[in-house]
Structure formats: structure tokens, C-alpha cells
Scaffold this active site. Structure first.
Site, mmCIF file in Angstrom:
data_model
loop_
_atom_site.group_PDB
_atom_site.id
_atom_site.type_symbol
_atom_site.label_atom_id
_atom_site.label_comp_id
_atom_site.label_asym_id
_atom_site.label_seq_id
_atom_site.Cartn_x
_atom_site.Cartn_y
_atom_site.Cartn_z
ATOM 1 N N ARG A 153 -44.135 -27.037 10.447
ATOM 2 C CA ARG A 153 -44.304 -28.470 10.696
ATOM 3 C C ARG A 153 -45.705 -28.846 11.180
ATOM 4 O O ARG A 153 -46.151 -29.966 10.942
ATOM 5 C CB ARG A 153 -43.290 -28.928 11.750
ATOM 6 C CG ARG A 153 -41.830 -28.784 11.331
ATOM 7 C CD ARG A 153 -41.498 -29.640 10.133
ATOM 8 N NE ARG A 153 -40.089 -29.618 9.791
ATOM 9 C CZ ARG A 153 -39.622 -29.621 8.561
ATOM 10 N NH1 ARG A 153 -40.462 -29.620 7.539
ATOM 11 N NH2 ARG A 153 -38.328 -29.617 8.334
ATOM 12 N N HIS A 256 -30.948 -32.700 0.370
ATOM 13 C CA HIS A 256 -31.848 -33.785 0.759
ATOM 14 C C HIS A 256 -31.702 -34.971 -0.202
ATOM 15 O O HIS A 256 -32.013 -36.108 0.164
ATOM 16 C CB HIS A 256 -33.306 -33.321 0.760
ATOM 17 C CG HIS A 256 -33.641 -32.393 1.881
ATOM 18 N ND1 HIS A 256 -33.407 -31.040 1.817
ATOM 19 C CD2 HIS A 256 -34.166 -32.630 3.113
ATOM 20 C CE1 HIS A 256 -33.801 -30.475 2.941
ATOM 21 N NE2 HIS A 256 -34.263 -31.420 3.757
ATOM 22 N N ASP A 330 -26.837 -31.562 10.325
ATOM 23 C CA ASP A 330 -28.121 -31.561 9.640
ATOM 24 C C ASP A 330 -28.623 -33.003 9.657
ATOM 25 O O ASP A 330 -27.885 -33.932 10.033
ATOM 26 C CB ASP A 330 -27.956 -31.038 8.208
ATOM 27 C CG ASP A 330 -29.251 -30.435 7.662
ATOM 28 O OD1 ASP A 330 -30.327 -30.715 8.228
ATOM 29 O OD2 ASP A 330 -29.186 -29.693 6.670
#
Length: 1002
Positions: A153, A256, A330
């Protein structure tokens, strides 16, 4: 009778219970590794029996103080504030002020319980964390996806290998070290949850979202690696989160963007996908993340995401599997969930399903309102709310948030990127790189007297790989846009190394092009091929035939460390240890991996892996710069090796003071008197080893022309020890110059002419028979009055004559054949302009007294120049890496790369100081440490150490006690060799040697 049968039944029941309970105490299970896919489960596949709750490991045990703090905080919270604790919202450190204001509002007004950070940088995130924490009523949980470290990240942070790369490692302690390092970095950043490891078993090679994020396709391998990583993380007080429950490995779509379906039976899930969770729970995993999946065998409602399923979260995970740690959804903004219900509704549904933390809620205000309404409508009880909120508070206490401290920003970048991490990275890749096929054991490449080509495929960098290959021997890079032309160029090469280099970025494609696939097969039809793949092993799925490819290596990722390690394996400095974590069609199975042999060639690593300090060695840079700034030399090369590993290799400055050409590691220097040690001496040692000379052999016996001279009785031992009363030198060149110091036509020609074939410099050739004149002058020269140590060039001029007479070969030919070629010293030679462009050679001098020219590629030493550049005492050009090979050969007492060049006994004789008692420090050909205050070394190396220095500003030294090799090359003689030797006066070489000694930490 009834009582009897009752007792028997009771006994059998108790026996079964005891047996069953004892089996749950087993800490590890013998598992037969089976390739698992959609085809089902083999009958012999292990079924894991979980431990009793009381037997589970507990990294963070409950305490009375914790209970008191939790109850105290909980009782201070309003209903809305309690609800706020359920949310962990997304925060970024690379967004604008409006985003920061939005997060601050969620923290201060809605009292959210935590933040999950996404893209940004460490300093920015740390500052924002402190800012947000300062506004929180209850300190915030901070989480991050750091599957391969914070770099997943954050920029400017350390990056560890992907999980699938780690899946090749057999030593679980290394995985645990990775976890420890990740946790320390997380802790330094004020992060409490690392949302890792991924527990998905990647049984579908085409999985678009898991793939390389999984440890592999075998459940046991995945689980063992995940446990080790978790243990490392949680041992440092950071929480590890297993994901993506109940298993995202056998999917063909990305959650996603859509809701993937898992079409597996409950039995299959229980034996495969849930296996890691069962074992991880027993090993003390504190949290689980639930995926957005459609699993018909677990949730009867079609299209109902597992993250929102009471059957999955509560019935399966909490009740059936007995998990009582924190449960995260999630990210709720993912289409796999958000397409199912609107913001707010989805959050409520997730809470009612049994989740504790609602991750990445799209609209917290709406979600809070929905949960409040559910409470008012009795859909949500106080007991249910308290269960999750108090659990969250318990883990906040365990994380130390009961006594929160802001992140210290001092040295943050340095702490996150500390040098020891590189040491671990090398260890990892040394255990990762996997050799899948090695027909005829062509890896490692043992004989270096063969032609080797390198062909690049892929679209990413290959510099470190190619440079490291070339440090071992000559490797020719071959490229062409046409396959026929390429094949024509490759004819005559013994081996072709094909490197497939793809971007190491996480989501980049790793596929071969159709052209590359065709070319591999075409090259393999003609040449022996070593295919080295610097990307995910799944790239090999495209290759339909491996029959004609002799060697297949998977290096997994394309970075400097993987490239350097892989090259070392190819040449035997390391052995391959990795095992394949996934199967490749029917060609290669899970856990395939050949262990290759290792030889004693120099390898490469970082100082910490051989017990030295990078930080201390970095001080060499300052000393080198001091020399350059003080015009002691325009540039230089410095190399340090220890325990057979090069740990420091740098070049400094420029070839000349006009700063036109920077010095590179592969540039060549005139090494001056190092020639004695790395050219003439090893050949003499072979003569001694073969019994051609002994310590008492006289010079008269070695060369007949000395038999009637005053030198006839000088023994070999005296000659080699500079203890023979020989004069230091004679300026032979002066007798060949006129009164204006110009070369006389009697002795020289400006062009190559019959009888004048020995080149002295550009456009200058000496008569071929002048060597006889030089030898005559040496034979007739006077001896010094006193028998004492006196360094003399005559010794090695004489030895050159002896070697050429004895072997019938010129010294340059002898040295190349006996040593340089088999050692891979392909950048070492006399007269380098025969092979190299002058731009690769540092100039030595602007000669104003003999040759009257700019000397670049021509030896500085006048006598060696008069020998056509080939002297026994001078004339070799080399670089630090090549010199280090010869020094390592000496350090290993005559053996290098599995080849014995001379015996250990011979080396020991030559490394002996025979006349130390008489004040002479020398060994036989080797220089040795000073006996008193002054000498060639720092005075801090062992008496068993040995080496040599050179007039042009060179030094090579090795110490058997510390196993250190040190090489320093420069052209301090440029532009004027007659100028003051400031490099020597300032003790630059010695000061660097002192730093090296001080860098030893073990």
C-alpha cells in the site's frame, strides 16, 4: 448381564473418547501431498481434527485489567458510539484535504472504531494517524493490507516476496522471520492489524484475484507457510488476519467486480478450503476476514454473499469451527457485496450475519442509522451489540490502546528500511529459486572454457542478472528481431541462457508472447538451453513441450536479489533449494524441485549475512572520496569479500581528473606489482607442487645462464623471500634513449616491423632481442653488501624467464590457460587492447620521460613495456572482481570452482615467513603484515594474512583467520607517476582495510 454389557459399552465409549481427545493434541500431522483441483479429493486426503479450545495457542490471553478497562469504556459509550466502534473506514495518505476532513468527521462525530489505510506514503500516513487518533474518543484500530509488507500500500517501504514466492521455501523459520519483520514495521507505523496471511488454496491457475497472493495449491503447504507467517507477526504484538473465508482459491472471477461462485461440496470445503482455518485457529490466529462469495453448499439462498450469510459466519465459522476471535467483512464497497444491497442495508446484514467489524463501509452515517433502526425494531439486541463491541475493545486493550502513544516520526524512513532486511531478502531467495528440470546436470555450469550466450525475453529489466552472469565468465548477449538470424548467431555456443523478465509489479501480466514461445522451441532445437523465468510459475503453463529444454529454473520475481541469486545458482556459488508450490499441467508437480550442487566459487550477498556491518563498511565511501578530493587518484575500485561472498563492490570517481568517464566495476586497471602475485606466482606454485623446484633449488639450477654468476647459489626460498641480495631494479629503458630522452632508432621502430614486434606503446616497437640484454644486465649486476630484506623486481623477471623456459610457453599464454580461463578471470590479461576498447581501461600516466605519450592500455612499468607488455613483475590489467577470484583461490588453498590448481600444502609453504626472525616479513612471493610499525597493512590483520601492493596504487589482501578478501585498484600514477605518492602517505588503502576489520561483528 445387562450391567456387564453396560460396563463394556461404557468402557468402549470412554476408550473412543480418550483416543479421540489424544488425537486432537497432535501438533502436526503426516500429510500426503496431493494436487487438488476441481476433480475432487483423494480418499487418503487428511481430515484435520481441531484441538479443544482449552488447548489452542493464545498469543494474547485475557486479563482482569483488560476486562475492567473494557467494561469501563463500554459503559461510557452512547448507543451510537457503540455502533461506531463496529466500523473500520478506508483512509488514504495520498488524497486531498477534503478526504482528510471526511475522515476526521467520521472519527470525531461518528466515533468509528478504526481505519484501514490504503495508498500513500509512510510519513504522510504516520502524521495522519496521529492526527486522527488525537480526535478519537476511543483510540482507533489501524489496519492495512500488507501481504508482502507495507509496500503493498505504501511507497518508500520494504517489499517482501509474494506469498506464492514464499511458498517455494522449505525452511519455515524464514517465513516466520518475514512475519516478524512485517510486524515490526507495522508496529512502527502504529498499525495493529495486518490483513494477512492469505489462506486461499489456489487450485485454479486462472484465478484473477488470488493467484500469486496464495502460498500455492496444496493445502498443507499453504497452511504451514501461513502458520509460520502468523506466528512471526503475532509474536511482535501485531494481529494477523486470515483471509478470504471460506476460501477464494477456486474462483474464476474477481469479487472486487462481481460475486464469484464456489461450486464445491461441503465435504470438499471441509477437507480443503477450511483446512488452513482449522489449523490456524488452533495455532492462535486472532482474526478472520470473510469473503464475498456465492457458496451454494453453505448458503441455500442463491447469490447471497458469504460475508452476509449467517450460515457461513455464525453457524460455520463461530459455532461449528469454534472461532471466537474478531471477524472482519471483506471491504463492503466491493461489487461482490455492494451489488447485493444498498449502503447501510449491507452493513446491517453483515452485522446480523455475525461479523464484528464492518470494513470499508461506503456510507457510515446511513449504516449507523440502519443499525439504530434495527435495534429499535428488536432485530438487533443489546447483547448482540455488546458481544462485538466488547470484543473490539478487548483487542484494543491487547494492542496497547489503553495507553495509546502517538507515532514517533524521528528516523521513520530509516527504521522501516533498515539494512538487515536485505540480509533476510537474500536468505529468502536463496531458498526460493527452484530448478524444475536439469537434464545432464548442466546447472551448475562447471567448466568455464565454453561459449555461453544470453537471450533476453520479456519486457522488464535484466541488468543485475546479466551483470552477475558476467562476473563468472564471458557471457555474450545475443539479440535479433528475426529468429533465423538469431539462430545463426547462436550457432557455436555451447549453452544459451534464456532469461524471461516480466514486471515485478503485483498486477502486471506475466505471459509469454506467441513469438517468444515459438523462439524458445526453435532455440532449444539447436542449442542446450537454460530457461530462467523471472515471474510467476504459472507463466510456464503456456509452454506445451519441455522435451528439448535442458534446464528450467523458476526465479518467481524480477528484482535485483532474485536475479543475483539465480545467476549464482547457474554457476554453482549457491545450490537450488526451492520447491514448486503449484503444478504446471502434467509436466511439473507441486513440490517438484531439484537440489543442485554447490561449488566454492565466489558468491554475492550483503555484509550482515557474513557477520559484517553495512553501516560500518559505508565509511569506505568517505575515505575513497577523500582520496579523490585530495587528488590522490582520479578514481578507484574497492571490493570486499568474506566467507566466499562478495559483500562490497563499488567504483568511485573518474578515469581521469577531467571527469569525462566514470569508473565502472568492470573497468580495467594496470595492477602493477599485483602481477607478481596473480600471474607469475600461481604458475610458480604449480611448478613447486609438481616437484620441479624445492626450497633449496638454486638459481643456477633453475636457469643455466646464472650458473657462473654471483647469483648461482641463491636458493629458491631466498629468491622468493626477497632475501637474496638482488638490487631493487635497474632503469633499463634509459640505455635506449638519446640525450633528449627520445627512443633511439637503434632500438625502436614506429611501426610493427620484422625484428621489432614487441609493442611498448602506441606507435612504438622495441627490437625483439632486447630481452637478452636485460637478462644479461641482471646476471652481471652486483649483489648488495648486506644480506637483508630488499624488495627486487629482478626476482619475478627471472621467474618469468624460468617459467617460459621450463614450460615452453609464454607467460601470458601460460597464465591464461592455467588460471584465468578456468577461473573465469576474463577481464584479466596482458596487453588488454587486444581484446578491450580503450574506454574500458583507466589510463595510467602521461609519459614525458620514455614513451612520450598518453598511456592507456599499455603497461606503465618500463621494463614490462620493453618485454612487449608481458612482465613477470608487471603488465597485468584487471578489475577488482577478477583479482578477488585469484585471492579467493589462495584463501581456499589452491581450490576454486571445484578445481584443484595446487595443493594446500604448497600454499602453506608459500604463505610462510621463513625469515621473520631476521626482520624480513615476506612469504614466498606474498607480502605479509609488517613486523614493526610500518608496512603494507593497517596493522590490524592476522599474521597468517597475505597479499601485495602495486606502484600504480593497488592492493590485494586476504586473511585466512577472518576469511576476508580486500581489493583496491586505482591509477594514482595519473597523470604523473613521478609526483608525490599521496595515496601512500595518507594511508588510504590501509585506512580502508582498518574499516573492513572494524566492520566485523561476528
Amino acid at each position: 448381564m445387562k450391567i456387564f454389557w453396560f460396563r463394556i459399552s461404557l468402557f468402549l465409549a470412554l476408550l473412543f473418547l480418550v483416543t479421540n481427545c489424544s488425537s486432537t493434541k497432535t501438533k502436526s500431522h503426516a500429510v500426503k501431498s496431493v494436487a487438488l483441483g476441481n476433480a475432487g479429493i483423494a480418499e487418503e486426503e487428511e481430515i484435520y481434527i481441531p484441538h479443544l479450545k482449552s488447548e489452542r495457542k493464545n498469543f494474547f490471553p485475557d486479563t482482569d485489567a483488560e476486562t475492567r478497562w473494557v467494561d469501563s469504556i463500554y459503559n461510557q459509550l452512547s448507543f451510537e458510539e457503540k455502533v461506531g466502534q463496529l466500523f473500520m473506514v478506508a483512509a488514504y495518505s495520498n488524497k486531498d484535504a477534503s478526504h482528510i476532513a471526511e475522515i476526521e468527521k467520521l472519527v470525531s462525530e461518528y466515533k468509528v472504531g478504526g481505519l484501514i489505510f490504503f495508498q500513500g506514503g509512510p510519513n504522510r500516513q504516520a502524521k495522519l494517524t496521529n492526527r486522527y487518533q488525537a480526535k478519537a474518543k476511543v483510540p482507533l484500530f489501524i489496519g492495512i493490507d500488507a501481504e508482502w509488507g507495507l509496500s503493498m500500500r505504501l511507497d518508500s517501504t520494504y517489499r517482501y516476496p509474494f506469498n506464492m514466492t514464499l511458498g517455494a521455501i522449505q525452511d519455515l523459520k524464514l517465513i516466520e522471520k518475514v512475519g516478524e519483520n512485517m510486524a515490526k514495521e507495522s508496529k512502527r507505523m502504529g498499525v495493529h492489524f495486518n490483513f494477512a496471511p492469505v489462506l486461499d488454496i489456489n487450485t485454479n491457475p486462472k484465478n484473477p484475484i488470488i493467484g500469486f497472493r496464495s502460498f500455492g495449491e496444496n493445502k498443507v503447504n499453504v497452511t504451514e507457510k501461513a502458520i509460520a507467517l502468523m506466528q512471526g507477526v503475532q509474536s511482535q504484538g501485531v494481529f494477523s488476519t486470515g483471509k478470504h473465508f471460506p476460501g477464494h482459491g477456486d474462483t474464476a472471477t474477481d469479487s472486487h467486480y462481481t460475486l464469484p461462485t464456489i461450486n464445491a461440496t461441503k465435504e470438499h470445503l471441509d477437507k480443503v478450503e477450511l483446512y488452513p482455518y482449522k489449523r490456524m485457529i488452533d495455532e492462535g490466529m486472532v482474526s478472520v476476514m470473510v469473503a464475498h462469495l456465492n457458496v451454494p453448499s453453505l448458503e441455500f439462498r442463491d447469490g447471497h454473499p458469504s460475508s452476509l450469510s449467517y450460515n457461513v459466519v455464525t453457524n460455520l465459522l463461530k459455532q461449528e469451527m469454534g472461532f471466537d476471535g474478531l471477524i472482519f467483512t471483506d471491504a463492503l464497497n466491493m461489487k461482490g457485496a455492494s451489488n447485493f444491497k444498498k449502503p447501510g442495508e449491507i452493513d446491517l446484514e453483515a452485522l446480523l450475519a455475525g461479523n464484528d467489524v464492518l470494513l470499508f463501509a461506503e456510507n457510515v452515517p446511513v449504516a449507523v442509522e440502519k443499525i439504530c433502526m434495527a435495534y429499535q425494531d428488536s432485530l438487533l439486541s443489546e447483547e448482540r451489540l455488546a458481544y462485538s463491541v466488547k470484543k473490539i475493545l478487548r483487542y484494543k486493550f491487547k494492542a496497547g490502546l489503553n495507553s495509546y502513544k502517538p507515532i514517533d516520526l524521528t528516523n521513520l524512513f530509516k527504521d522501516l528500511n533498515a539494512i538487515p532486511k536485505d540480509a533476510l531478502q537474500y536468505e529468502l531467495y536463496e531458498n526460493i529459486v527452484t530448478v524444475l528440470k536439469n537434464e545432464h546436470e548442466i546447472v551448475p555450469i562447471e567448466k568455464l572454457d565454453q561459449k555461453i550466450a544470453y537471450v533476453k525475453m520479456g519486457d522488464d529489466t535484466n541488468t543485475t542478472f546479466v551483470n552477475t552472469l558476467k562476473k563468472y565468465t564471458e557471457v555474450t548477449e545475443v539479440a535479433d528481431a528475426n529468429i533465423d538470424s538469431l539462430k545463426k548467431q547462436l550457432k557455436g555456443y555451447d549453452k544459451v541462457i534464456i532469461g524471461f523478465h516480466k514486471s515485478d509489479r503485483a498486477w502486471k501480466k506475466h505471459d509469454f508472447t506467441e513469438t517468444e514461445l515459438l523462439w524458445i522451441q526453435e532455440i532449444a532445437k539447436q542449442n542446450k538451453v537454460i530457461l530462467d523465468v523471472f515471474t510467476r510459475p504459472y507463466s510456464l503453463l503456456q509452454i506445451t513441450n519441455f522435451d528439448q529444454i535442458e534446464t528450467v529454473i523458476v526465479s518467481y520475481q524480477n528484482n535485483d536479489v532474485s536475479q543475483e541469486v539465480s545467476a549464482q545458482i547457474i554457476f554453482g556459488a549457491l545450490s537450488a533449494k526451492g520447491k514448486l508450490p503449484v503444478s504446471i499441467n502434467n509436466f511439473f508437480k507441486v513440490e517438484d524441485g531439484l537440489e543442485t550442487s554447490k561449488s566454492n566459487r565466489l558468491g554475492f550477498t550483503v555484509p550482515e549475512n557474513v557477520g559484517m556491518s553495512s553501516e560500518k563498511l559505508a565509511q569506505i565511501d568517505k575515505i575513497a572520496q577523500k582520496a579523490i578530493d585530495g587528488k590522490m587518484a582520479p578514481g578507484m575500485q574497492v571490493l570486499v569479500a568474506r566467507k566466499g561472498k562478495v559483500i562490497y563492490q563499488k567504483s568511485f570517481g573518474y578515469q581521469t581528473y577531467d571527469k569525462q568517464t566514470k569508473v565502472n566495476n568492470d573497468d580495467l586497471y594496470d595492477v602493477a606489482s599485483l602481477t607478481k602475485m596473480i600471474a607469475t606466482l600461481p604458475n610458480v606454485m604449480q611448478q613447486f607442487d609438481n616437484g620441479k623446484v624445492t626450497l633449496e633449488t638454486t638459481l643456477g639450477d633453475m636457469l643455466h645462464q646464472f650458473r657462473k654468476s654471483n647469483k648461482s647459489e641463491i636458493t629458491f626460498k631466498e629468491l622468493m623471500s626477497h632475501y637474496s641480495r638482488l638490487q631493487a631494479w635497474i632503469p633499463f629503458y634509459k640505455a635506449t634513449l638519446d640525450v633528449k630522452n627520445q627512443p633511439l632508432e637503434k632500438y625502436y621502430r614506429k611501426t610493427y616491423t620484422e625484428g621489432f614486434t614487441k609493442q611498448v606503446a602506441e606507435n612504438l616497437y622495441i627490437r625483439d632481442d632486447y630481452h637478452d640484454t636485460i637478462m644479461k644486465k641482471i646476471v652481471e649486476s652486483n649483489l648488495t653488501d648486506n644480506k637483508e630484506y630488499k624488495y627486487s623486481d629482478f626476482t619475478f623477471i627471472i621467474l618469468k624467464k624460468y617459467l617460459e623456459k621450463t614450460t615452453g610457453k609464454s607467460l601470458d599464454e601460460l597464465t591464461y590457460k592455467n588460471f584465468y580461463k578456468p577461473l573465469g578471470m576474463n577481464n584479466t590479461m596482458y596487453n588488454p587492447l587486444l581484446k578491450f576498447d580503450c574506454g574500458k581501461i583507466a589510463p595510467t600516466e602521461v609519459d614525458t620521460y620514455f614513451r612520450h605519450t598518453f598511456l592507456q592500455g599499455y603497461v606503465h612499468d618500463m621494463e614490462a613495456a620493453m618485454e612487449g607488455g608481458i612482465g613477470g613483475h608487471a603488465g597485468i590489467f584487471s578489475n577488482a572482481m577478477d583479482v578477488a577470484k585469484m585471492m579467493q583461490l589462495f584463501l581456499q588453498k589452491g581450490n576454486y570452482g571445484g578445481i584443484t590448481y595446487f595443493s594446500p600444502e604448497t600454499f602453506d609453504v608459500f604463505n610462510t615467513c621463513f625469515y621473520c626472525a631476521e626482520g624480513n616479513r615476506r612469504g614466498l612471493g606474498f607480502d605479509k603484515p609488517q613486523l614493526e610499525k610500518t608496512g603494507p597493512t593497517c596493522g590490524c590483520v592476522s599474521k597468517s594474512s597475505f597479499g601485495h601492493t602495486g606502484f600504480t596504487g593497488t592492493m590485494a589482501w586476504a586473511d585466512p583467520e577472518t576469511e576476508i578478501v580486500y581489493v583496491f585498484l586505482s591509477n594514482r600514477t595519473f597523470p604523473d607517476s613521478n609526483a608525490s605518492n599521496k595515496l601512500s602517505k595518507e594511508k588510504i588503502r590501509e585506512d580502508i582495510q582498518k574499516i573492513i576489520q572494524e566492520a566485523i561483528v561476528e
